[in-house]
Design a protein around this motif. Structure first.
Motif: not given
Length: 198
Positions: A174-181
């Motif tokens: 799982s990857f989170v970028i700027d709060g998006e999963l």
């Protein structure tokens, strides 16, 4: 520079297959990766997921097909069913955290441990085996395994798992970028788009 938080398990074939491409993508886009090894079996339990052994036979069979497809596509060797899977990944994850706390590169060690499971058929819950994997990858294996057994590393592993659950993580990678999963190694195209977006 964007930051990507990477939630991963050292038991997952999908993390094993995602790792090299994720790091190529990070280098290409100038992205900083924040590493978060987590207790995958606990995450499954707390989010309604099921480990491989608990899946319906049709689901297990299809996952095996997908592993083979992706391994061929990526030209990465993989065992059909490792003998030592699943095992308790705490010791391995804490050794990785010990490496990070010592200022050492996280991913070469993590990828070597994943290959230990999915290519070499090794038991990553065994201290001697884990130290050997680390030594072969150029790390001080015995020292990292020993340090990984201390309270700070174990507490960090617990904190990362709690953080993952709070972020809505239910599987890996799982990857989170700027709060998006983003979930899954097959979502790296969407990860790329998020990283290059203004």
């Amino acid at each position: 520079m964007k930051t990507l938080t990477f939630y991963f398990s050292l038991l997952s074939p999908w993390v094993y297959m995602a790792g090299p491409r994720l790091h190529e993508l990070a280098a290409e886009t100038g992205t900083r990766i924040v590493y978060r090894p987590i207790d995958l079996l606990r995450v499954f339990r707390e989010t309604g997921g099921a480990p491989l052994a608990g899946l319906h036979p049709s689901r297990r069979a299809y996952r095996a097909v997908e592993r083979r497809r992706w391994a061929r596509y990526l030209d990465m060797p993989i065992k059909e069913q490792p003998r030592h899977h699943p095992v308790d990944e705490t010791r391995a994850a804490c050794a990785v955290l010990a490496a990070e706390r010592a200022g050492l590169a996280v991913w070469p060690l993590a990828q070597a441990i994943l290959a230990g499971v999915w290519v070499r058929d090794l038991d990553i819950s065994d201290a001697g085996t884990l130290a050997c994997i680390a030594d072969e990858a150029g790390y001080p294996g015995r020292a990292l395994v020993a340090e990984g057994g201390t309270a700070p590393c174990r507490d960090l592993f617990e904190a990362h798992t709690q953080e993952a659950l709070a972020q809505g993580v239910f599987g890996v990678p799982s990857f989170v970028i700027d709060g998006e999963l983003f979930f899954g190694q097959d979502r790296l195209d969407f990860v790329r788009r998020a990283l290059v977006a203004d």
